[in-house]
Motif scaffolding. Structure first.
Motif, PDB file in Angstrom:
ATOM      1  N   LYS A  76     -28.812 -11.616 -37.595  1.00  0.00           N
ATOM      2  CA  LYS A  76     -29.854 -11.386 -38.594  1.00  0.00           C
ATOM      3  C   LYS A  76     -29.834  -9.924 -39.053  1.00  0.00           C
ATOM      4  O   LYS A  76     -29.402  -9.034 -38.303  1.00  0.00           O
ATOM      5  N   PRO A  77     -30.288  -9.663 -40.272  1.00  0.00           N
ATOM      6  CA  PRO A  77     -30.242  -8.283 -40.790  1.00  0.00           C
ATOM      7  C   PRO A  77     -30.965  -7.270 -39.915  1.00  0.00           C
ATOM      8  O   PRO A  77     -30.549  -6.098 -39.858  1.00  0.00           O
ATOM      9  N   ASP A  78     -32.024  -7.708 -39.231  1.00  0.00           N
ATOM     10  CA  ASP A  78     -32.748  -6.763 -38.383  1.00  0.00           C
ATOM     11  C   ASP A  78     -32.099  -6.582 -37.014  1.00  0.00           C
ATOM     12  O   ASP A  78     -32.584  -5.811 -36.181  1.00  0.00           O
ATOM     13  N   GLY A  79     -30.993  -7.332 -36.781  1.00  0.00           N
ATOM     14  CA  GLY A  79     -30.274  -7.210 -35.519  1.00  0.00           C
ATOM     15  C   GLY A  79     -30.922  -7.925 -34.354  1.00  0.00           C
ATOM     16  O   GLY A  79     -30.416  -7.891 -33.230  1.00  0.00           O
ATOM     17  N   LYS A  80     -32.053  -8.583 -34.599  1.00  0.00           N
ATOM     18  CA  LYS A  80     -32.786  -9.266 -33.528  1.00  0.00           C
ATOM     19  C   LYS A  80     -32.564 -10.773 -33.634  1.00  0.00           C
ATOM     20  O   LYS A  80     -33.281 -11.480 -34.344  1.00  0.00           O
ATOM     21  N   GLY A  81     -31.540 -11.249 -32.968  1.00  0.00           N
ATOM     22  CA  GLY A  81     -31.257 -12.678 -32.993  1.00  0.00           C
ATOM     23  C   GLY A  81     -30.246 -13.042 -34.060  1.00  0.00           C
ATOM     24  O   GLY A  81     -29.618 -12.182 -34.706  1.00  0.00           O
ATOM     25  N   TYR A  82     -30.098 -14.355 -34.250  1.00  0.00           N
ATOM     26  CA  TYR A  82     -29.059 -14.866 -35.129  1.00  0.00           C
ATOM     27  C   TYR A  82     -29.597 -15.997 -36.005  1.00  0.00           C
ATOM     28  O   TYR A  82     -30.608 -16.633 -35.702  1.00  0.00           O
ATOM     29  N   TRP A  83     -28.883 -16.222 -37.091  1.00  0.00           N
ATOM     30  CA  TRP A  83     -29.028 -17.458 -37.859  1.00  0.00           C
ATOM     31  C   TRP A  83     -27.823 -18.338 -37.556  1.00  0.00           C
ATOM     32  O   TRP A  83     -26.695 -17.834 -37.403  1.00  0.00           O
ATOM     33  N   MET A  84     -28.047 -19.611 -37.484  1.00  0.00           N
ATOM     34  CA  MET A  84     -26.959 -20.533 -37.169  1.00  0.00           C
ATOM     35  C   MET A  84     -27.163 -21.830 -37.935  1.00  0.00           C
ATOM     36  O   MET A  84     -28.300 -22.285 -38.127  1.00  0.00           O
ATOM     37  N   THR A  85     -26.083 -22.417 -38.406  1.00  0.00           N
ATOM     38  CA  THR A  85     -26.155 -23.756 -38.984  1.00  0.00           C
ATOM     39  C   THR A  85     -25.114 -24.625 -38.309  1.00  0.00           C
ATOM     40  O   THR A  85     -24.021 -24.152 -37.959  1.00  0.00           O
ATOM     41  N   ILE A  86     -25.459 -25.893 -38.102  1.00  0.00           N
ATOM     42  CA  ILE A  86     -24.571 -26.863 -37.464  1.00  0.00           C
ATOM     43  C   ILE A  86     -24.560 -28.119 -38.330  1.00  0.00           C
ATOM     44  O   ILE A  86     -25.622 -28.615 -38.730  1.00  0.00           O
ATOM     45  N   VAL A  87     -23.366 -28.610 -38.602  1.00  0.00           N
ATOM     46  CA  VAL A  87     -23.196 -29.808 -39.426  1.00  0.00           C
ATOM     47  C   VAL A  87     -22.383 -30.812 -38.617  1.00  0.00           C
ATOM     48  O   VAL A  87     -21.227 -30.553 -38.281  1.00  0.00           O
ATOM     49  N   ASN A  88     -22.985 -31.940 -38.297  1.00  0.00           N
ATOM     50  CA  ASN A  88     -22.300 -32.960 -37.497  1.00  0.00           C
ATOM     51  C   ASN A  88     -21.564 -33.929 -38.420  1.00  0.00           C
ATOM     52  O   ASN A  88     -22.173 -34.767 -39.075  1.00  0.00           O
ATOM     53  N   LEU A  89     -20.243 -33.798 -38.453  1.00  0.00           N
ATOM     54  CA  LEU A  89     -19.400 -34.697 -39.239  1.00  0.00           C
ATOM     55  C   LEU A  89     -18.999 -35.927 -38.434  1.00  0.00           C
ATOM     56  O   LEU A  89     -18.319 -36.816 -38.952  1.00  0.00           O
ATOM     57  N   GLY A  90     -19.432 -35.985 -37.198  1.00  0.00           N
ATOM     58  CA  GLY A  90     -18.975 -37.023 -36.303  1.00  0.00           C
ATOM     59  C   GLY A  90     -19.609 -38.379 -36.552  1.00  0.00           C
ATOM     60  O   GLY A  90     -20.690 -38.502 -37.134  1.00  0.00           O
ATOM     61  N   SER A  91     -18.944 -39.397 -36.026  1.00  0.00           N
ATOM     62  CA  SER A  91     -19.437 -40.770 -36.147  1.00  0.00           C
ATOM     63  C   SER A  91     -20.480 -41.089 -35.093  1.00  0.00           C
ATOM     64  O   SER A  91     -21.071 -42.167 -35.109  1.00  0.00           O
ATOM     65  N   SER A  92     -20.710 -40.151 -34.149  1.00  0.00           N
ATOM     66  CA  SER A  92     -21.700 -40.377 -33.103  1.00  0.00           C
ATOM     67  C   SER A  92     -22.583 -39.153 -32.948  1.00  0.00           C
ATOM     68  O   SER A  92     -22.268 -38.068 -33.439  1.00  0.00           O
ATOM     69  N   SER A  93     -23.672 -39.341 -32.250  1.00  0.00           N
ATOM     70  CA  SER A  93     -24.564 -38.231 -31.946  1.00  0.00           C
ATOM     71  C   SER A  93     -23.852 -37.251 -31.031  1.00  0.00           C
ATOM     72  O   SER A  93     -22.998 -37.625 -30.228  1.00  0.00           O
ATOM     73  N   ALA A  94     -24.210 -35.975 -31.149  1.00  0.00           N
ATOM     74  CA  ALA A  94     -23.604 -34.938 -30.320  1.00  0.00           C
ATOM     75  C   ALA A  94     -24.674 -34.245 -29.497  1.00  0.00           C
ATOM     76  O   ALA A  94     -25.748 -33.917 -30.003  1.00  0.00           O
ATOM     77  N   ASN A  95     -24.390 -34.057 -28.207  1.00  0.00           N
ATOM     78  CA  ASN A  95     -25.253 -33.234 -27.368  1.00  0.00           C
ATOM     79  C   ASN A  95     -24.701 -31.813 -27.405  1.00  0.00           C
ATOM     80  O   ASN A  95     -23.534 -31.577 -27.102  1.00  0.00           O
ATOM     81  N   LEU A  96     -25.550 -30.863 -27.782  1.00  0.00           N
ATOM     82  CA  LEU A  96     -25.110 -29.493 -28.041  1.00  0.00           C
ATOM     83  C   LEU A  96     -25.810 -28.519 -27.117  1.00  0.00           C
ATOM     84  O   LEU A  96     -27.019 -28.657 -26.846  1.00  0.00           O
ATOM     85  N   VAL A  97     -25.051 -27.534 -26.649  1.00  0.00           N
ATOM     86  CA  VAL A  97     -25.601 -26.463 -25.822  1.00  0.00           C
ATOM     87  C   VAL A  97     -25.174 -25.134 -26.433  1.00  0.00           C
ATOM     88  O   VAL A  97     -23.986 -24.904 -26.694  1.00  0.00           O
ATOM     89  N   ILE A  98     -26.158 -24.262 -26.681  1.00  0.00           N
ATOM     90  CA  ILE A  98     -25.890 -22.940 -27.252  1.00  0.00           C
ATOM     91  C   ILE A  98     -26.051 -21.896 -26.160  1.00  0.00           C
ATOM     92  O   ILE A  98     -27.058 -21.882 -25.445  1.00  0.00           O
TER      93      ILE A  98
END
Length: 800
Positions: free
Chosen positions: A742-764
């Motif tokens: 982020k511009p203020d340096g505190k944290g992040y912006w993130m986008t996730i796009v699931n192209l998959g044919s099934s649900s995804a379990n995600l860990v960041i």
């Protein structure tokens, strides 16, 4: 969904509809909010009455929310589409024979035309209820404080600034949306068609050779029409090249030799060049500084010159021969390419006496692919189209130097294997001031009798969009990207009447993330009264082979699709600064691309995708390197170049890679066979040397996964900034993602796009081992650092 399965759905729905008249409860698919009526009351209502009741309920909630200062633009959009589609359903119900004709005109639906036509009004009303239920549910949660959302940033269609690489509205990036070929016969001043819901991109009348009179001057009424055109909303101009007037045919008998599907004349003909020079100069002067050309001049609609025997375009008379002008141009091209005629004869295995006697059969036989004759013709065919578009742009810029330009290039001419089409995507992307295309995504091709390869892992076919966008953005990273005919919602051989809104959101989000600044969707063919546009009211006889069947299962029949397209664009515009930050990142891994190998090999692009695909899901935008990119761009923009199954390169391409190494670059070579031949298949004596850089030649048994992991060793440590771990039922990565500080340096912006044919379990997880927690920016909900993302799901996150 297959036609057979959908017909079963139709029959079941028709039975349900019949029960409405006898008092049984209608089943509304996917309703996501509690009904506002008791079961007894709702059962007695028709679908239309139920929808009207829900409109009333949603409007009451909107009034309450507005009183509390809550933005209700999203709900206004849902109500607008609901009212429109109730009107459309009434028209479709009153005109079953017309609707049946449209389904009959699209061959995959032809056998079920009666079932489709009979069910369509009910389907539209059911979907209206679904979008209203979603709207009621969402606004109820907003009022209850369960979700929070940013107000919609509306497009100010009359005040758009064109910056170097973005459109700007009210000081912020803006992504423009509309429909290409929107309800022809209606003026662009009609606010029932040009508004915040369907988009309000203007366009001046299409410019074509008929604008020119035989005396060499432009039609007075045309110039008057252009000079008096209202200077209102942002728009574009389109050079339409399909037809030519009779007087040109009489004056130049060869003028249609070498024509193509959407370019109805020989681009090498002197009369054509003289005529277009006059037309484009006059129209360029008359429209300078006009809002309706701020998005530039589209120099051609889907240009291609497929010139090989057996290609489907042969059925439409494309490149069945060439003119004496084209042949003479080819002979000159060859004389510049070769030192003397003996060199050509040796390469071609011919015995021409001089360059002026060189001949070639057009269309060419694809069996000679890989030969010198094949290469020379395909390369020349590309060079002559580059020359044509350079000519058009130069003529325009001679009178209007600030005019933007693009070409509506079909990206499949790049992503598919054929190279007889005359389109050099890199050169044309470099040439014009904007990137132009009409990329598509799709489900299974309706001609396929069995599942396609991608279906084992993915929800839809995304290859054409992703590969072409990453390539064009690598070639021209600082240009506006204008898709003037998006085919995400339907294409010639794919559409589904029950297209999911999740798919719609996913595709437009992905395209925008990958560079698209404006997208005109194909197509909106409803007049404001619900009837089809005027072109579709006749016999449906068109030169364009796809036009007659385009209305069947199009967006104008799908309330959820139309509503979701606008909803996702409103969300993207409300978070446009975050989206721009996410997409403006280094492309640390570059896949080397050689047009030389693509021309010579029958399957080069198919092979190259096998290396591109695993790198696409590693959290950074993929990139390409070519001779020109290496020579013209800052080499520090990437960390490593991967050369994969690229046997044929010119000496200039080889030398560019060697120069990159000499200057300290890193190259991974898949094997010693890559780069081993020149454009004519002749062995190259030189081999790459490390120079001041690093040259890694992979072992003979290395596969794509091995090469990927080797490439990732050279990617700088902060690319990407966090880790995403994905687990799904296919065992194959399918979530593409981006993250930026982020511009203020505190944290992040993130986008996730699931192209998959099934649900995804995600860990960041954070790379520095610190804890991260994700907040869904579209709803304000805390997701923690582990969560599920459904197939076709999209997330925009704030990480803290």
């Amino acid at each position: 969904m297959s036609n057979i399965n959908f017909c079963k759905h139709l029959l079941a729905a028709m039975i349900a509809a019949a029960c409405v008249s006898c008092g049984s409860q209608t089943q509304v698919p996917n309703a996501q909010a509690p009904s506002t009526q008791s079961p007894e009351t709702e059962a007695s209502l028709t679908l239309k009455e139920t929808a009207l009741q829900k409109i009333h309920t949603l409007e009451a909630l909107m009034l309450n929310a507005s009183d509390q200062g809550i933005d209700v633009t999203r709900e206004e959009t849902a109500v607008w589409f609901a009212k429109e589609f109730l009107k459309y359903a009434d028209w479709d119900e009153a005109n079953p024979a017309q609707i049946e004709k449209f389904f009959e005109s699209y061959s995959p639906f032809k056998e079920q035309k009666s079932e489709y036509a009979s069910y369509l009004p009910q389907f539209e009303r059911e979907q209206v209820i679904v979008i209203l239920d979603k709207g009621i549910d969402a606004l109820t949660k907003v009022l209850a404080g369960e979700i929070t959302r940013r107000p919609v940033a509306k497009v100010d269609w009359q005040n758009i600034d064109v910056k170097q690489d973005m459109f700007v509205s009210k000081g912020k990036p803006i992504f423009l949306y509309d429909y290409f070929s929107k309800s022809m016969g209606n003026p662009t001043s009609d606010e029932r068609l040009y508004n915040d819901y369907l988009g309000s991109v203007d366009h001046i009348p299409s410019i074509n050779p008929y604008w020119l009179k035989q005396d060499g001057t432009v039609q007075d009424w045309r110039m008057g029409q252009l000079k008096n055109y209202p200077n209102k909303d942002v728009g574009y101009a389109l050079l339409w090249n399909s037809g030519i007037p009779d007087w040109m045919l009489e004056q130049e008998p060869e003028i249609q030799k070498g024509r193509s599907l959407f370019t109805g004349f020989d681009i090498d003909n002197p009369l054509i060049r003289q005529s277009w020079s006059t037309i484009i100069k006059e129209t360029g002067k008359a429209s300078a500084s006009h809002n309706a050309t701020k998005m530039g001049f589209i120099l051609s609609n889907e240009p291609h010159w497929y010139s090989e025997k057996g290609h489907w375009t042969q059925n439409f008379g494309e490149m069945t021969s060439i003119s004496t002008y084209t042949l003479a141009k080819f002979q000159t091209w060859l004389s510049n390419k070769y030192t003397n005629i003996h060199e050509l004869n040796n390469n071609w295995q011919t015995n021409f006496g001089d360059f002026q006697s060189v001949a070639i059969d057009i269309p060419v036989d694809p069996s000679i692919r890989g030969s010198a004759k094949w290469y020379d013709w395909c390369r020349f065919n590309m060079d002559r189209s580059i020359d044509w578009f350079t000519f058009l742009q130069n003529e325009l810029h001679s009178v209007n130097p600030n005019a933007d330009t693009s070409i509506k290039i079909m990206p499949d001419v790049f992503t598919e294997n054929n190279r007889s089409h005359g389109i050099d995507l890199e050169a044309l992307t470099e040439l014009t001031t904007m990137i132009g295309d009409d990329a598509k995504t799709r489900g299974r091709d309706l001609r396929s009798q069995t599942p396609e390869e991608w279906e084992a892992h993915y929800a839809y076919f995304w290859e054409e969009l992703a590969v072409s966008y990453d390539f064009m953005e690598s070639v021209a990273p600082n240009k506006i990207h204008f898709n003037s005919e998006t085919h995400f919602l339907s294409s010639s051989w794919w559409r589904e009447l029950d297209t999911s809104p999740e798919y719609v959101r996913n595709t437009f989000w992905l395209a925008t993330l990958m560079g698209m600044d404006a997208g005109l969707s194909w197509f909106w063919a409803r007049d404001p009264d619900g009837s089809p546009e005027e072109r579709l009211e006749g016999k449906l006889e068109f030169f364009d082979p796809a036009m007659a069947g385009s209305y069947a299962a199009s967006t104008g029949m799908q309330p959820q699709v139309a509503n979701e397209l606008t909803q996702v664009m409103m969300d993207l515009n409300s978070y446009s600064e975050e989206i721009m930050a996410l997409r403006k990142q280094r492309r640390p891994v570059r896949l080397f691309y050689s047009e030389t190998s693509a021309i010579n090999k029958p399957n080069h692009m198919t092979e190259l995708f096998k290396m591109y695909e695993p790198l696409f899901f590693e959290g950074f935008p993929m990139g390409y390197a070519t001779q020109n990119i290496i020579q013209k761009q800052d080499n520090s923009s990437w960390d490593v170049v991967v050369v994969y199954k690229t046997e044929y390169v010119t000496d200039a391409e080889f030398n560019a890679l060697q120069s990159y190494l000499n200057n300290g670059g890193t190259v991974i070579l898949d094997s010693a066979t890559s780069l081993a031949k020149n454009e004519y298949g002749q062995p190259r004596q030189a081999v790459l040397a490390a120079g001041q850089g690093r040259l890694i030649t992979m072992p003979t048994d290395a596969d794509e996964s091995d090469i990927k992991h080797k490439a990732l060793e050279f990617v700088s440590a902060n690319n990407p900034l966090v880790n995403l771990t994905e687990v799904n039922s296919t065992g194959h990565k399918a979530c593409t993602w981006r993250v930026v500080k982020k511009p203020d340096g505190k944290g992040y912006w993130m986008t996730i796009v699931n192209l998959g044919s099934s649900s995804a379990n995600l860990v960041i997880t954070a790379k520095d081992a610190g804890d991260l927690t994700a907040t869904d920016m579209l709803t304000g909900k805390n997701l923690g650092n582990q969560f599920d993302l459904a197939s076709n799901g999209v997330l925009l996150l704030e990480l803290n």
